[in-house]
Design an enzyme around this catalytic site. Structure first.
Site, short mmCIF file in Angstrom:
data_model
loop_
_atom_site.label_atom_id
_atom_site.label_comp_id
_atom_site.label_asym_id
_atom_site.label_seq_id
_atom_site.Cartn_x
_atom_site.Cartn_y
_atom_site.Cartn_z
N GLU A 43 0.83 -1.21 0.00
CA GLU A 43 0.00 0.00 0.00
C GLU A 43 0.87 1.27 0.00
O GLU A 43 0.47 2.31 -0.52
CB GLU A 43 -0.95 -0.03 1.20
CG GLU A 43 -2.07 -1.06 0.99
CD GLU A 43 -2.79 -1.47 2.26
OE1 GLU A 43 -2.09 -1.72 3.26
OE2 GLU A 43 -4.03 -1.54 2.26
N GLU A 73 -3.09 -10.21 4.10
CA GLU A 73 -3.96 -9.91 5.25
C GLU A 73 -5.02 -10.98 5.49
O GLU A 73 -5.33 -11.35 6.62
CB GLU A 73 -4.65 -8.56 5.06
CG GLU A 73 -3.77 -7.35 5.31
CD GLU A 73 -3.00 -6.91 4.09
OE1 GLU A 73 -2.87 -7.70 3.12
OE2 GLU A 73 -2.50 -5.77 4.09
N1 COA Z 1 5.29 -7.84 11.32
C1 COA Z 1 6.18 -8.16 12.27
N2 COA Z 1 7.26 -8.95 12.06
C2 COA Z 1 7.41 -9.45 10.83
C3 COA Z 1 6.52 -9.17 9.79
C4 COA Z 1 5.41 -8.33 10.07
N3 COA Z 1 4.53 -7.98 9.13
N4 COA Z 1 6.92 -9.82 8.67
C5 COA Z 1 8.05 -10.49 9.01
N5 COA Z 1 8.35 -10.27 10.30
C6 COA Z 1 9.48 -10.81 11.06
C7 COA Z 1 9.24 -12.26 11.41
O1 COA Z 1 8.48 -12.37 12.59
C8 COA Z 1 10.66 -12.75 11.57
O2 COA Z 1 11.15 -12.37 12.84
P1 COA Z 1 12.04 -13.44 13.70
O3 COA Z 1 13.19 -13.79 12.79
O4 COA Z 1 12.44 -12.62 14.90
O5 COA Z 1 11.14 -14.59 13.99
C9 COA Z 1 11.43 -11.94 10.52
O6 COA Z 1 10.62 -10.82 10.20
C10 COA Z 1 11.69 -12.73 9.25
O7 COA Z 1 10.46 -13.25 8.82
P2 COA Z 1 10.26 -14.81 8.50
O8 COA Z 1 8.80 -15.08 8.54
O9 COA Z 1 11.14 -15.65 9.36
O10 COA Z 1 10.82 -14.85 7.01
P3 COA Z 1 10.33 -15.76 5.81
O11 COA Z 1 11.30 -15.49 4.71
O12 COA Z 1 10.10 -17.16 6.22
O13 COA Z 1 8.90 -15.15 5.40
C11 COA Z 1 7.36 -13.39 4.90
C12 COA Z 1 8.83 -13.82 4.97
C13 COA Z 1 7.34 -11.91 4.57
C14 COA Z 1 6.64 -14.18 3.81
C15 COA Z 1 6.67 -13.67 6.26
O14 COA Z 1 7.48 -13.10 7.28
C16 COA Z 1 5.30 -13.08 6.39
O15 COA Z 1 4.36 -13.62 5.85
N6 COA Z 1 5.18 -11.95 7.13
C17 COA Z 1 3.92 -11.33 7.43
C18 COA Z 1 3.43 -10.55 6.24
C19 COA Z 1 2.05 -10.01 6.50
O16 COA Z 1 1.14 -10.69 6.89
N7 COA Z 1 1.90 -8.71 6.23
C20 COA Z 1 0.65 -8.03 6.34
C21 COA Z 1 0.42 -7.62 7.70
S1 COA Z 1 -1.21 -6.89 7.83
#
Ligand code: COA
Length: 275
Positions: free
Chosen positions: A129, A149
């Protein structure tokens, strides 16, 4: 000056020879997830850049110094507890929570100079966004876009459902938002959502080249193009065309108009001052 402010979530750099500034989100451990503070700092940095005549274009990006995975922003910080003043059971409070966030996205969108989103890595949810409130988006091939989301039981309410539909048909917007899947940068380029997709190893040079071009371009013309497109298109055509009448008049006083035409007639490269 923005560069002297003490920001915690963003870093500001000026690229003097390109007349542009870079705002980097520096939360790499959370893949640059966004808190209200992050958005507020971006908006505050932009506000000071608005009157700084040495800055004629801004690049918004995730930090180059990533610790885990490259990311523009993985969206809203799901671990954020900073809205503790808002009662989760009070519907008006929850509506106010979105008002707080919309305010920052709107301020970022209203920045009058060219704003480039430079995306290298994840651009998800609120991060996507953020791309939508920029003027130009440049993504490396390895970048990943999406609205996850729905997988968290929420929905893209930072302007996503309203802004994306304006450059993409509703069948594709709903596909993205109903299923929460990931999409490649090439797909997003082919769907007309982003401006450029470039090879990973060419990304930094390309961003610099485009930002420098805009930083050396006629700033008033860019301002008027931006306002005419962003606001003129929210009105009936005859009102939108008034933006062009008035914009043309305002621009005619710009020193860069005289320079652009003289340079053409003298068969030389124009040197625009942004004035
Ligand atoms: N908020 C808070 N922390 C987040 C985050 C978010 N939106 N997205 C990633 N992180 C953090 C993870 O908790 C992780 O922290 P840690 O290493 O201390 O556990 C770190 O970033 C790395 O993320 P990780 O999930 O281990 O990496 P990945 O490569 O396996 O996956 C994503 C990457 C982006 C696909 C996955 O982190 C994800 O789906 N994140 C959420 C995205 C989301 O839902 N965004 C919309 C929010 S409304």
């Amino acid at each position: 000056m923005s560069t002297e402010k003490n920001f915690e979530h963003v870093k500001i750099e000026k690229v003097e020879e390109g007349n542009y500034a870079i705002i980097s989100i520096i939360r790499p451990d959370k893949l640059n997830a966004l808190q209200n503070q992050t958005l507020r700092e971006i908006a505050e940095a932009l506000e000071t850049m608005e009157v700084d005549q040495s800055i004629r274009c801004v690049v918004l990006r995730g930090t180059k110094e990533f610790t885990k995975k490259p990311a523009f922003s993985a969206g809203a910080d799901l671990s954020d507890r900073s809205s503790a003043d808002l009662d989760p059971d009070n519907l008006r409070h929850q509506s106010h929570a979105m008002y707080r966030r919309h305010r920052y996205y709107n301020l970022i969108e209203a920045f009058p100079k060219p704003l480039i989103a430079a995306i290298d890595g994840y651009a998800l949810g609120g991060g996507f966004e953020l791309v939508l409130v920029c003027d130009i988006s440049i993504a490396s091939k390895r970048s990943i876009f999406g609205f996850p989301e729905i997988q968290r039981g929420i929905f893209p309410a930072n302007g996503g459902t309203q802004r994306l539909i304006r450059n993409l048909g509703k069948m594709r917007v709903k596909r993205m938002m109903f299923f929460g899947e990931h999409y490649t940068a090439e797909q997003m380029f082919n769907w007309n959502v982003i401006s450029f997709v470039v090879d990973d190893d060419k990304f930094e040079d390309f961003v610099h080249e485009r930002a420098s071009w805009l930083g050396n371009a006629p700033t008033n013309s860019l301002f008027l193009i931006k306002k005419s497109i962003d606001y003129g298109t929210q009105t009936p055509l005859n009102i939108g065309l008034q933006f062009e009448h008035m914009g043309y008049a305002i621009n005619s006083r710009s020193k860069d108009v005289a320079e652009g035409i003289s340079a053409f007639l003298q068969k030389r490269k124009p040197k625009f001052q942004g004035k």
